[in-house]
Design a protein around this motif. Structure first.
Motif, PDB file in Angstrom:
ATOM      1  N   PHE A  26       3.821   0.095  -2.953  1.00 54.11           N
ATOM      2  CA  PHE A  26       2.552  -0.233  -3.598  1.00 54.11           C
ATOM      3  C   PHE A  26       1.733   1.043  -3.746  1.00 54.11           C
ATOM      4  O   PHE A  26       1.983   2.039  -3.062  1.00 54.11           O
ATOM      5  CB  PHE A  26       1.772  -1.262  -2.777  1.00 54.11           C
ATOM      6  CG  PHE A  26       2.556  -2.496  -2.444  1.00 54.11           C
ATOM      7  CD1 PHE A  26       2.741  -3.494  -3.374  1.00 54.11           C
ATOM      8  CD2 PHE A  26       3.120  -2.645  -1.179  1.00 54.11           C
ATOM      9  CE1 PHE A  26       3.472  -4.639  -3.069  1.00 54.11           C
ATOM     10  CE2 PHE A  26       3.851  -3.776  -0.854  1.00 54.11           C
ATOM     11  CZ  PHE A  26       4.033  -4.775  -1.801  1.00 54.11           C
ATOM     12  N   PRO A  50      -8.836   0.780  -6.377  1.00 52.12           N
ATOM     13  CA  PRO A  50      -7.887   0.281  -7.383  1.00 52.12           C
ATOM     14  C   PRO A  50      -7.857   1.153  -8.632  1.00 52.12           C
ATOM     15  O   PRO A  50      -8.783   1.929  -8.894  1.00 52.12           O
ATOM     16  CB  PRO A  50      -8.410  -1.125  -7.689  1.00 52.12           C
ATOM     17  CG  PRO A  50      -9.862  -1.068  -7.365  1.00 52.12           C
ATOM     18  CD  PRO A  50      -9.994  -0.111  -6.211  1.00 52.12           C
ATOM     19  N   LYS A  51      -6.809   0.999  -9.407  1.00 53.77           N
ATOM     20  CA  LYS A  51      -6.649   1.785 -10.626  1.00 53.77           C
ATOM     21  C   LYS A  51      -7.621   1.334 -11.716  1.00 53.77           C
ATOM     22  O   LYS A  51      -8.044   2.127 -12.549  1.00 53.77           O
ATOM     23  CB  LYS A  51      -5.209   1.667 -11.131  1.00 53.77           C
ATOM     24  CG  LYS A  51      -4.184   2.246 -10.156  1.00 53.77           C
ATOM     25  CD  LYS A  51      -2.746   1.989 -10.613  1.00 53.77           C
ATOM     26  CE  LYS A  51      -1.751   2.530  -9.603  1.00 53.77           C
ATOM     27  NZ  LYS A  51      -0.342   2.238  -9.986  1.00 53.77           N
ATOM     28  N   ARG A  81      -2.467  -0.698   0.673  1.00 54.82           N
ATOM     29  CA  ARG A  81      -2.068  -0.416  -0.709  1.00 54.82           C
ATOM     30  C   ARG A  81      -1.691  -1.710  -1.435  1.00 54.82           C
ATOM     31  O   ARG A  81      -1.993  -1.874  -2.623  1.00 54.82           O
ATOM     32  CB  ARG A  81      -0.902   0.569  -0.727  1.00 54.82           C
ATOM     33  CG  ARG A  81      -1.297   2.000  -0.377  1.00 54.82           C
ATOM     34  CD  ARG A  81      -0.082   2.912  -0.304  1.00 54.82           C
ATOM     35  NE  ARG A  81      -0.472   4.296  -0.018  1.00 54.82           N
ATOM     36  CZ  ARG A  81       0.390   5.264   0.296  1.00 54.82           C
ATOM     37  NH1 ARG A  81       1.691   4.999   0.353  1.00 54.82           N
ATOM     38  NH2 ARG A  81      -0.057   6.487   0.529  1.00 54.82           N
ATOM     39  N   GLN A  85      -3.675  -2.932  -4.746  1.00 48.83           N
ATOM     40  CA  GLN A  85      -2.955  -3.072  -6.005  1.00 48.83           C
ATOM     41  C   GLN A  85      -3.028  -4.501  -6.540  1.00 48.83           C
ATOM     42  O   GLN A  85      -3.244  -4.712  -7.738  1.00 48.83           O
ATOM     43  CB  GLN A  85      -1.491  -2.668  -5.809  1.00 48.83           C
ATOM     44  CG  GLN A  85      -0.621  -2.876  -7.052  1.00 48.83           C
ATOM     45  CD  GLN A  85       0.821  -2.442  -6.836  1.00 48.83           C
ATOM     46  OE1 GLN A  85       1.074  -1.342  -6.356  1.00 48.83           O
ATOM     47  NE2 GLN A  85       1.767  -3.311  -7.159  1.00 48.83           N
TER      48      GLN A  85
END
Length: 230
Positions: A26, A50-51, A81, A85
């Motif tokens: 992750f 987070p992205k 992670r 994610q």
């Protein structure tokens, strides 16, 4: 205190090392280490962002397990992670000090102070104040204890607590608890008793912030919704 026993417990801790493949299973958009101010000094916190960009980020405060005596491990990195994610939340993983070097209520105060700092600085950090806190084993206990403290002084207000097999009665001898006579009980009763002796003095074990089962009705009424797996 037997230092050989302490070394054994810590070096044999499950998840101390998980391997590179598991660590990369992750990912977060950004990871950083923070040092937040607390009453006893700086509090070490791992942050996983987070992205996805958000106006306000959902927050989960993770408190690792380990019987109050085992420290942060690689399994905690994987867990955080994964949450980051798949939940799209920022994860603050509090690397609190463990016993016997730091006995109760040192870790409890670190957890409370870390959450209080994040709460007080939520706007500048773009955090949604609907905070959720939790953890496995000892981490669940610390989440409950911090929430009870916050209920007393109004320092912050959690929207939820997630506890995975938390110990809620540090006063009762482990051998007298349910399923204590099972041959596969883990950790062994001998180790459970050692953990308690290392972590907390006997005269403090009925304090509600250490043993939430002894919390008053008023204290319980101020807790948020709790999800627990035992």
């Amino acid at each position: 205190m037997d230092m050989n026993e302490l070394e054994r417990v810590r070096t044999q801790a499950v998840g101390l090392s998980v391997g590179q493949e598991m660590l990369e299973l992750f990912s977060a958009g950004r990871e950083e280490e923070l040092y937040l101010p607390g009453r006893e000094g700086d509090i070490h916190v791992f942050a996983y962002w987070p992205k996805e960009e958000r106006e306000l980020y959902p927050v989960f405060i993770n408190l690792h397990g380990g019987g109050f005596v085992k420290g942060h491990r690689e399994q905690d990195v994987v867990f955080c992670r994964n949450l980051c994610q798949n939940a799209g939340a920022v994860i603050f993983d509090v690397d609190y000090h463990t016993a016997p070097e730091k006995k109760y209520p040192y870790a409890l105060h670190e957890v409370y102070d870390a959450i209080r700092y994040l709460w007080d600085h939520a706007e500048e950090m773009r955090l949604d104040r609907r905070f959720v806190a939790g953890g496995h084993s000892a981490g669940g206990n610390l989440a409950l204890g911090a929430a009870i403290l916050a209920g007393r002084d109004g320092g912050f207000e959690l929207s939820g607590i997630i506890c995975d097999y938390p110990p809620v009665d540090l006063f009762k001898d482990p051998g007298k608890k349910r399923y204590a006579d099972r041959p596969d009980v883990r950790p062994p009763l001998k180790d459970q008793r050692m953990y308690m002796d290392w972590y907390i003095d006997p005269e403090r074990r009925k304090e509600s912030t250490a043993s939430p089962v002894y919390a008053s009705d008023e204290e319980l009424s101020k807790l948020p919704g709790i999800g627990s797996k035992t």
